[in-house]
Each structure stands twice: as C-alpha cells, then as structure tokens.
Design an enzyme around this catalytic site. Structure first.
Site, PDB file in Angstrom:
ATOM      1  N   LYS A 192       7.230  -3.379   1.801  1.00 43.64           N
ATOM      2  CA  LYS A 192       8.682  -3.404   2.014  1.00 43.64           C
ATOM      3  C   LYS A 192       9.308  -2.022   2.008  1.00 43.64           C
ATOM      4  O   LYS A 192      10.377  -1.821   2.578  1.00 43.64           O
ATOM      5  CB  LYS A 192       9.352  -4.241   0.906  1.00 43.64           C
ATOM      6  CG  LYS A 192       9.226  -5.735   1.075  1.00 43.64           C
ATOM      7  CD  LYS A 192       9.974  -6.452  -0.043  1.00 43.64           C
ATOM      8  CE  LYS A 192      11.462  -6.170   0.009  1.00 43.64           C
ATOM      9  NZ  LYS A 192      12.218  -6.867  -1.069  1.00 43.64           N
TER      10      LYS A 192
ATOM     11  N   TYR B 139       4.159 -15.791 -14.777  1.00 45.22           N
ATOM     12  CA  TYR B 139       3.353 -14.718 -14.202  1.00 45.22           C
ATOM     13  C   TYR B 139       1.876 -15.102 -14.160  1.00 45.22           C
ATOM     14  O   TYR B 139       1.195 -14.896 -13.148  1.00 45.22           O
ATOM     15  CB  TYR B 139       3.530 -13.432 -15.012  1.00 45.22           C
ATOM     16  CG  TYR B 139       2.663 -12.291 -14.524  1.00 45.22           C
ATOM     17  CD1 TYR B 139       2.871 -11.714 -13.276  1.00 45.22           C
ATOM     18  CD2 TYR B 139       1.620 -11.791 -15.309  1.00 45.22           C
ATOM     19  CE1 TYR B 139       2.071 -10.677 -12.812  1.00 45.22           C
ATOM     20  CE2 TYR B 139       0.817 -10.751 -14.856  1.00 45.22           C
ATOM     21  CZ  TYR B 139       1.044 -10.203 -13.616  1.00 45.22           C
ATOM     22  OH  TYR B 139       0.239  -9.181 -13.162  1.00 45.22           O
TER      23      TYR B 139
ATOM     24  N   ASP C 142       8.027  -7.939   4.559  1.00 47.62           N
ATOM     25  CA  ASP C 142       8.223  -8.684   3.317  1.00 47.62           C
ATOM     26  C   ASP C 142       7.262  -9.867   3.372  1.00 47.62           C
ATOM     27  O   ASP C 142       7.405 -10.748   4.235  1.00 47.62           O
ATOM     28  CB  ASP C 142       9.675  -9.163   3.232  1.00 47.62           C
ATOM     29  CG  ASP C 142      10.000  -9.871   1.929  1.00 47.62           C
ATOM     30  OD1 ASP C 142       9.060 -10.348   1.241  1.00 47.62           O
ATOM     31  OD2 ASP C 142      11.200  -9.984   1.593  1.00 47.62           O
TER      32      ASP C 142
ATOM     33  N   LYS D  93      -0.580 -15.286 -10.759  1.00 44.74           N
ATOM     34  CA  LYS D  93      -1.773 -14.456 -10.565  1.00 44.74           C
ATOM     35  C   LYS D  93      -3.024 -15.323 -10.458  1.00 44.74           C
ATOM     36  O   LYS D  93      -3.916 -15.038  -9.635  1.00 44.74           O
ATOM     37  CB  LYS D  93      -1.924 -13.448 -11.700  1.00 44.74           C
ATOM     38  CG  LYS D  93      -0.851 -12.381 -11.755  1.00 44.74           C
ATOM     39  CD  LYS D  93      -0.749 -11.552 -10.478  1.00 44.74           C
ATOM     40  CE  LYS D  93      -1.939 -10.667 -10.226  1.00 44.74           C
ATOM     41  NZ  LYS D  93      -1.727  -9.774  -9.048  1.00 44.74           N
TER      42      LYS D  93
ATOM     43  N   GLY E 121       0.752   3.093  -5.924  1.00 42.17           N
ATOM     44  CA  GLY E 121      -0.082   2.424  -6.906  1.00 42.17           C
ATOM     45  C   GLY E 121      -1.507   2.157  -6.461  1.00 42.17           C
ATOM     46  O   GLY E 121      -2.119   2.952  -5.741  1.00 42.17           O
TER      47      GLY E 121
ATOM     48  N   ALA F 215       0.803  -1.227   0.000  1.00 40.43           N
ATOM     49  CA  ALA F 215       0.000   0.000   0.000  1.00 40.43           C
ATOM     50  C   ALA F 215       0.833   1.273   0.000  1.00 40.43           C
ATOM     51  O   ALA F 215       0.295   2.350   0.232  1.00 40.43           O
ATOM     52  CB  ALA F 215      -0.935   0.007   1.202  1.00 40.43           C
TER      53      ALA F 215
END
Length: 285
Positions: A38, A164, A70, A168, A17, A14
């Site tokens: 992080k 990827y 992390d 997701k 973006g 958070a």
C-alpha cells in the site's frame, strides 16, 4: 541448489521490514521482484515506500516492479498479478508477507481491528495465492510461502490475543490446505516463522509488551526464505519452518551475525514454544 537469477517473486508488504529483506536477498542473485504494498507515499513515522524499495532492489542487482495494492481488494490483487506477468512474463514465487497486528485481548480488539487483521492476514493470503496460482502452475519450481507460525493449537497463545492468533493461524491453515490440494501439480506451499523476535516496525506495535525484547535482524528471515525457494517444490511442501532451523539444515552455524543486540539472550517470538529444538549455541532468555 539453483540460484534465483531470473526468477520472479511477488511479495506482499515488501516496502519495508521482512518483506523488503527477502526482496533484497533475492535481488542479490538477480531476481525480479514485484513489490505489492500500500505504501506509495511517505507516511510520518513509517519508513519506506514501494518506490524506495524498488530503488534499493535495483541497486542490489535485481529488477523491480512497484505496484500499489491493498490486498483487501480482490480485484486489485488480480490486476497487480496480471501487471506483474505482463512485465516479467510470469510468477515463480509468491510470498505472503503483508500482515496486520493487534496484540489485544477480546475486550480490547474492536470490530474494525478484528476485521483488518483477518482481511489482510488470512483472507489476503488466500486471495494473493489464488491469483498467483495459474502462473505458478507454469513455473519450473513454484513456491508459495506465508510468514505464518507452525499450526500448533496451543490454548495459551489463543488466550492471550484471540483475534490476532486466529488470523495468523488462518494463514498457516491455508498453506497446509493448498499444499495438499496442489501436491500433485508440484506447487510448494510452506510457512516460515522466526524463532525469536525480529527487529521491525511491528515490534514497536506491541506497546508495553515490547519492552526488554532482544531481537534478530530481518536478514535471518530473508536468508531462510531464499533457502526454501531453492528447494525442490515437489519434495518440500506442507512444511512449517523456523528461520534458524532452515539455516542449520543448510549448513549455517553462525547466527550471532543476525543478532540486533550482540551478546544478549534472545526473546522467543510469539507462537514458539520454549521446548522447541534450538540450534546449539543460541541463547534464549
């Protein structure tokens, strides 16, 4: 719909973006935001830290708790959730926003990059959701949301970037599975994905694939997420939403306000099929 005043949101990634946009939108209603990310110190070329995010959240009207964590570290996740509960008294909403991306094919993605995506995206979603669950079970209207695509198993998406895509879709499968597992207890687990590209730092990580993309601003995802959080958790679980679809159902009709470059046809995001229903008046390239 109830507002989010006094609700505690635990949001991964958070500091910038979409995660930060969700935090700011909820903060405007007086929510408590746990910024689990992080980014505790500034980094060249990357804007925002957990502390700059906290300042922005409090200026927006919310209360903020920045925690450097992390999400590859299970013990660190557990400690962050316990710190959040000690500070705010509980967790009402868990947002699995943190994500790693590499849009390479099989020969381009090495073991380190593969493992990073799976540890943050799928595994991180599992561990963060798991850590929040004991506290969500005590909330009046608990929601878990993953920023992950509808789990349509289209070979053409997996064929373009297998590592990827699987990471997701792993997030989505966990939402589907946990929605069923905790249906009787009334905890909502849902996925939210943008219909179009979103103007964040991740967009630039697509390299040549990002050229010519026309995107929306992250605020459309934030508005959609907060709309979901206000729904009855028992009646709204196991769903996979597109952002403007959520807003259309809630009565929104003006989507131009979210467009990064006004007047241009938008670029569909990854994992969104061209034949998917689109709100009237939304132009897709």
């Amino acid at each position: 719909m109830a507002d989010l005043c006094g609700k505690t949101l635990f949001i991964t990634g958070a500091s910038r973006g979409i995660g930060l946009a969700i935090a700011l939108r909820a903060a405007r209603e007086g929510a408590n935001i746990v910024i689990a990310a992080k980014s505790s110190v500034p980094r060249p070329g990357i804007s925002g830290t957990i502390f700059t995010a906290a300042d922005a959240i409090e200026r927006a009207g919310g209360k903020a708790l920045p925690i450097a964590v992390d999400i590859r570290d299970g013990d660190a996740i557990d400690a962050a959730v316990e710190k959040a509960v000690a500070h705010f008294g509980g967790v009402d909403i868990c947002v699995n926003n943190a994500s790693a991306i590499n849009l390479g094919g099989t020969l381009a993605v090495n073991a380190k990059s593969h493992d990073l995506m799976h540890q943050i995206n799928a595994r991180g979603t599992y561990l963060v959701s798991r850590a929040c669950l004991p506290h969500l079970l005590r909330s009046a209207n608990p929601h878990v949301l993953a920023l992950s695509p509808p789990p349509h198993m289209r070979p053409h998406w997996f064929g373009r970037f297998p590592a990827y895509a699987l990471s997701k879709f792993g997030m989505s499968i966990y939402m589907m599975a946990m929605a069923e597992e905790f249906r009787a207890q009334g905890v909502a687990f849902n996925g939210l994905w943008p219909r179009t590209a979103i103007a964040t730092a991740a967009l630039g990580m697509g390299g040549e694939q990002s050229a010519g993309i026309v995107a929306r601003r992250p605020e459309i995802m934030a508005e959609a997420a907060c709309t979901i959080f206000k729904r009855d958790a028992r009646a709204c679980t196991g769903r996979f939403f597109l952002d403007d679809e959520v807003l259309w159902e809630a009565g929104h009709r003006d989507f131009d306000a979210y467009q990064d470059v006004p007047g241009m046809p938008l670029t569909l995001d990854l994992f969104v099929d061209r034949d998917a229903w689109t709100p009237p008046g939304v132009a897709i390239a």
